[in-house]
Structures are given as structure tokens and as C-alpha cells.
Design an enzyme around this catalytic site. Structure first.
Site, PDB file in Angstrom:
ATOM      1  N   SER A 144     -43.789   8.578  -2.843  1.00 39.52           N
ATOM      2  CA  SER A 144     -45.198   8.627  -3.192  1.00 39.52           C
ATOM      3  C   SER A 144     -45.482   9.970  -3.861  1.00 39.52           C
ATOM      4  CB  SER A 144     -46.014   8.455  -1.901  1.00 39.52           C
ATOM      5  OG  SER A 144     -47.391   8.515  -2.151  1.00 39.52           O
ATOM      6  N   LYS A 170     -44.423   5.514  -6.521  1.00 41.00           N
ATOM      7  CA  LYS A 170     -45.860   5.243  -6.316  1.00 41.00           C
ATOM      8  C   LYS A 170     -46.634   6.455  -6.814  1.00 41.00           C
ATOM      9  CE  LYS A 170     -48.619   5.233  -2.061  1.00 41.00           C
ATOM     10  NZ  LYS A 170     -48.763   4.586  -0.742  1.00 41.00           N
ATOM     11  N   LYS A 172     -50.391   8.283  -7.116  1.00 38.95           N
ATOM     12  CA  LYS A 172     -51.775   8.304  -6.639  1.00 38.95           C
ATOM     13  C   LYS A 172     -52.698   8.370  -7.851  1.00 38.95           C
ATOM     14  CE  LYS A 172     -51.065   8.538  -2.128  1.00 38.95           C
ATOM     15  NZ  LYS A 172     -51.609   7.562  -1.176  1.00 38.95           N
ATOM     16  N   ASP A 197     -51.668   3.874  -6.235  1.00 41.48           N
ATOM     17  CA  ASP A 197     -52.444   3.843  -4.975  1.00 41.48           C
ATOM     18  C   ASP A 197     -53.743   4.607  -5.195  1.00 41.48           C
ATOM     19  OD1 ASP A 197     -53.453   3.800  -2.414  1.00 41.48           O
ATOM     20  OD2 ASP A 197     -51.756   4.838  -1.479  1.00 41.48           O
ATOM     21  N   GLU A 222     -52.523  -0.478  -5.023  1.00 46.02           N
ATOM     22  CA  GLU A 222     -52.830  -0.348  -3.595  1.00 46.02           C
ATOM     23  C   GLU A 222     -54.270   0.116  -3.397  1.00 46.02           C
ATOM     24  OE1 GLU A 222     -49.785   1.971  -1.632  1.00 46.02           O
ATOM     25  OE2 GLU A 222     -50.992   2.237   0.177  1.00 46.02           O
ATOM     26  N   ASP A 247     -54.140  -1.463   2.135  1.00 44.21           N
ATOM     27  CA  ASP A 247     -53.698  -0.442   3.095  1.00 44.21           C
ATOM     28  C   ASP A 247     -54.857  -0.215   4.072  1.00 44.21           C
ATOM     29  OD1 ASP A 247     -53.126   1.965   4.424  1.00 44.21           O
ATOM     30  OD2 ASP A 247     -52.596   3.094   2.641  1.00 44.21           O
ATOM     31  N   LYS A 271     -48.924   0.090   8.284  1.00 38.67           N
ATOM     32  CA  LYS A 271     -48.785   1.399   8.929  1.00 38.67           C
ATOM     33  C   LYS A 271     -49.066   1.177  10.407  1.00 38.67           C
ATOM     34  CE  LYS A 271     -50.258   4.195   5.010  1.00 38.67           C
ATOM     35  NZ  LYS A 271     -51.334   5.018   4.434  1.00 38.67           N
ATOM     36  N   GLY A 299     -46.500   5.100   4.793  1.00 36.11           N
ATOM     37  CA  GLY A 299     -46.186   6.413   5.365  1.00 36.11           C
ATOM     38  C   GLY A 299     -47.423   7.261   5.518  1.00 36.11           C
TER      39      GLY A 299
HETATM   40  O1  OSB Z   1     -52.426   5.920   1.260  1.00 38.74           O
HETATM   41  O2  OSB Z   1     -50.405   5.525   1.667  1.00 38.74           O
HETATM   42  C1  OSB Z   1     -51.357   6.308   1.687  1.00 38.74           C
HETATM   43  C2  OSB Z   1     -50.193   9.724   2.963  1.00 38.74           C
HETATM   44  C3  OSB Z   1     -51.284  10.117   3.719  1.00 38.74           C
HETATM   45  C4  OSB Z   1     -52.386   9.292   3.764  1.00 38.74           C
HETATM   46  C5  OSB Z   1     -52.391   8.079   3.058  1.00 38.74           C
HETATM   47  C6  OSB Z   1     -51.295   7.676   2.329  1.00 38.74           C
HETATM   48  C7  OSB Z   1     -50.189   8.527   2.238  1.00 38.74           C
HETATM   49  C8  OSB Z   1     -49.012   8.254   1.439  1.00 38.74           C
HETATM   50  C9  OSB Z   1     -47.765   8.935   1.923  1.00 38.74           C
HETATM   51  O3  OSB Z   1     -49.036   7.641   0.398  1.00 38.74           O
HETATM   52  C10 OSB Z   1     -46.505   8.205   1.843  1.00 38.74           C
HETATM   53  C11 OSB Z   1     -45.416   8.944   2.566  1.00 38.74           C
HETATM   54  O4  OSB Z   1     -45.535   9.241   3.785  1.00 38.74           O
HETATM   55  O5  OSB Z   1     -44.411   9.228   1.914  1.00 38.74           O
HETATM   56 MG    MG Z   2     -52.175   3.893   0.636  1.00 37.96          MG
END
Ligand code: OSB
Ligand code: MG
Length: 386
Positions: A144, A170, A172, A197, A222, A247, A271, A299
Site C-alpha cells: 500500500s 495499491k 491511496k 483506495d 476501495e 473496507d 480486517k 492491513g
Molecule cells: O484503508 O486499508 C486502509 C492503513 C491504516 C488505515 C487504513 C488503511 C491502511 C492501509 C495499510 O492501507 C495497509 C498495510 O498495513 O500495509
Molecule cells: Mg482501505
């Protein structure tokens, strides 16, 4: 999958003797900036559970502030120490938690410490308690990547991760940092499994923007809309070819069923901390497996303690897409555990640990240091935990 269903609830264990909470702060190797922000120092609570002469660990992934979720490291300390722990100490199961509502991250922290300890007592790996046959020995994973200062900076990070062997990227996104950036990345990497995401940063008025993303062959988008919304995602998904993955909106298996049956999305990010524990995670997994719904493990920048549990879940047969579980070196150096997880570059996987219990050990010196770091930060800027 009914054999899985029947083993969701563990038989009674030895009595829980003692539970110790360790709030910690860990410097991240790289800040993950999302549409709601990002921290250089990651808090967590490590839960140390004593039972039957052994110790097991769990991790609470709540953040400093109610950004991703309403829970914070402060609310989790309060709920765990004033309600959840008193309800289970001396008991041979976690049924005492059933009378409390909400606080899934705190719940998962305690539940995972308990399951890790039960596995330790029985001399099996925690994943063996999930009741699944055909667990994978390697979990498919991706990385990510946070919001960067420029498109060039983004391409540089991707190049580094690609060179390390990650084959699912992925990115953001947030308003103003989306289609142009994604187009540039797709142009440089025409074939890689790419996804975006949004962490709830958009509204239904942005539907035309998401329709433009259809031309980029994304694996999924996402959580584009509201963190607690399913209805409006159900208005957006039919306008797109790209699957929506939910999510934040999915708090339990019933939400997943609602979202799938109303066409609000086609993929679920599981999660365990967001759905309140392992039992709910196994229910959600069983639902997706039976309904043929694509699923992967999300994650929350876990330390080695939480990462080992993520990998146990990612080994389940219904996890069909790469999970957000990267190598330890992407998050912490050093981690709080003595063990590190490395990427198998040849197939973008991480080997699922198969030792007794959680299969990781907490390093006492690093734990002390991380607790001191938490106390220093807490005093200077955050909530009033005593
Ligand atoms: O939206 O998936 C998410 C980390 C903190 C809060 C929200 C998210 C995330 C990640 C991290 O995308 C993914 C990872 O732990 O590698
Ligand atoms: Mg997410």
C-alpha cells in the site's frame, strides 16, 4: 465449509490468569499518508495474556485519533482495562464480552491474544484453530503506497517496490490526487495489478470521475464513498465496470451480505480489527467462500504480532486476492518482534508462519523502548490515559 462453521467457537480453556496492556509507539519506516492523514509514529497496544503457564500476545491497531475508525488508542485502553479485561480474567472463555457493544479493535486485541495463547497451550499454530482444510503455506501479498508529493515521487516509490518483488500495488487517492496520477502510473506499468483506495474521500457526485477510472483496468477501487455507507455505494457500483471493494463500511458478516446482495460492491477487505475479532472474521470468510465473493486481508500497519495473525488469516482458502501484508522492512526497523517477515520476490508472497501459537516472540528491550516512546508522546500531545 460447515466444518469451519462448527469450529468457530473454541472449547473452554484453562482459566485466564492475568492480562497486561502495553501501549507502545513505533516509528514507521515510511509514513502512509491517506485521505484522512498519516502518522510517522504508530501507536498500538500489545496485549499480554497469561493462561495455563504460557503467555500469548495480541495487538490493538487503533490510531492516535478517530480518523480511520471512531476508536483511538485512548478509548481502547479505557474499554480494555475498565470493561473487557475484568469480564474475562479468571474465566475459561471470552463469553463475558458478549454483553458489551462495539469497540471492535479493542475486542480483536483481546480475542487474538486469547487464541494465540490457546494455540500455545495446545502446542499448535494459531491458524490450526481456524478449522479450515487446505490452508496456503504462502500468502499472496501487495503493498500500500501513500499519497506522495508528486507523480514522479510516486513512480519512484513504485519502482522501488516493484524491484523488491511486489506485484500488486495499491495507491491511496483523494480529491485532486487521483485520475492524473493513476493514468501516469498505468502508463509506466501497463500490466501490474493496480488498485486505488480512497478511504471514503468522495461522494456520489464524483461518479463521472470513477467512470474515467474504468479505462485504467484497476483491480478494484476501495471504499470510494462514506465510511458508514452501503446504500450510495449501491448507486455507484452499477455505473462502473471496475469492482468496488468495501473496507470501512463492513463491520460484520451481515454488512458484507447486505453489500453484496444490494450490489454495493463485489470485493471485501477483511480486517479482523474492524469486524471485532477472529470469530466474526471466520464467519465473514465462510460467507465469502460459499458465495464465491473475492476476499483479501486488509492491513493496519501492524507490528510483527498483528502481522503474524494477518498471515494466519491470509492462509485461508477463501482469501482469493493479494492481501495488504508487506514485509517487515516496509513498516518497522526494528520491529517489536524478534522475527521478521520477508517477501518471496519470485511470487509476491510471504510465507505463513507455522510455529506454535502466534509463532513470534516479543523483544523485551524493544518493548520497553516503545512503551517509553508512547509515554513521551502521550504526555506531549494526546489524550489523558492514566
Ligand atoms: O484503508 O486499508 C486502509 C492503513 C491504516 C488505515 C487504513 C488503511 C491502511 C492501509 C495499510 O492501507 C495497509 C498495510 O498495513 O500495509
Ligand atoms: Mg482501505
Amino acid at each position: 465449509m460447515s466444518n469451519i462453521e462448527s469450529s468457530f467457537n473454541l472449547p473452554d480453556s484453562d482459566p485466564i490468569e492475568r492480562i497486561v496492556l502495553h501501549p507502545i509507539a513505533m516509528p514507521l519506516v515510511e509514513t502512509l499518508t491517506t485521505s484522512f492523514g498519516g502518522d510517522a509514529l504508530r501507536p498500538a497496544i500489545l496485549v499480554e495474556l497469561h493462561m495455563g503457564g504460557v503467555v500469548g500476545w495480541g495487538e490493538c491497531v487503533a490510531g492516535w485519533s478517530p480518523g480511520y475508525s471512531y476508536e483511538t488508542i485512548g478509548t481502547a485502553m479505557h474499554i480494555l482495562s475498565d470493561f473487557f479485561i475484568p469480564a474475562v480474567v479468571g474465566k475459561t472463555n471470552l463469553k463475558g464480552l458478549a454483553k458489551f457493544r462495539g469497540h471492535p479493535m479493542a475486542r480483536m486485541a483481546l480475542e487474538s491474544a486469547y487464541w494465540a495463547t490457546v494455540a500455545q497451550c495446545r502446542g499448535v499454530n494459531v491458524g490450526d484453530l481456524f478449522g479450515a482444510t487446505n490452508r496456503k503455506t504462502r500468502a499472496d501479498v501487495g503493498v500500500s503506497i501513500g499519497i506522495q508529493s508528486s507523480i514522479d515521487a510516486t513512480l519512484a516509490v513504485i519502482q522501488k517496490r516493484f524491484a523488491e518483488g511486489y506485484r500488486r500495488i495499491k495507491l491511496k487517492i483523494k480529491p485532486g490526487w487521483d485520475i492524473q496520477m493513476l493514468r501516469a502510473v498505468r502508463q509506466s506499468y501497463p500490466d501490474i495489478r493496480l488498485m486505488a483506495d480512497a478511504n471514503s474521500a468522495y461522494t456520489l457526485d464524483d461518479a463521472p470521475l470513477f467512470r474515467q477510472m474504468d479505462e485504467l483496468n484497476l483491480l478494484m477501487i476501495e471504499q470510494p464513498l462514506g465510511h458508514d455507507d452501503i446504500y450510495q455505494h449501491g448507486k455507484l457500483q452499477p455505473q462502473l465496470h471496475t469492482p468496488i471493494c468495501l473496507d470501512e463500511s463492513i463491520r460484520n458478516v451481515d454488512d458484507a451480505r447486505l453489500a453484496i446482495e444490494t450490489g454495493a460492491g463485489r470485493i471485501i477487505n477483511l480486517k479482523p480489527a474492524r469486524v471485532g475479532g477472529l470469530i466474526e472474521s471466520l464467519k465473514l470468510h465462510a460467507y465469502c467462500f460459499e458465495a464465491g465473493i473475492s476476499l483479501w486481508i486488509g492491513g493496519m500497519l501492524e507490528t510483527g504480532v498483528g502481522r503474524s495473525m494477518q498471515l494466519a488469516l491470509a492462509s485461508l482458502p477463501g482469501v482469493t486476492l493479494p492481501s495488504d501484508i508487506s514485509a517487515t522492512s516496509r513498516y518497522y526497523d526494528p520491529d517489536i518482534t524478534n522475527e521478521v517477515f520477508t517477501l518471496n520476490a519470485e511470487d509476491s508472497t510471504i510465507t505463513v508462519p507455522n510455529g506454535i501459537g502466534l509463532s513470534v516472540t516479543v523483544n523485551p528491550e524493544r518493548l520497553a523502548k516503545a512503551e517509553a516512546a508512547f509515554n513521551a508522546v502521550k504526555k506531549s500531545q494526546f489524550m489523558g490515559i492514566q
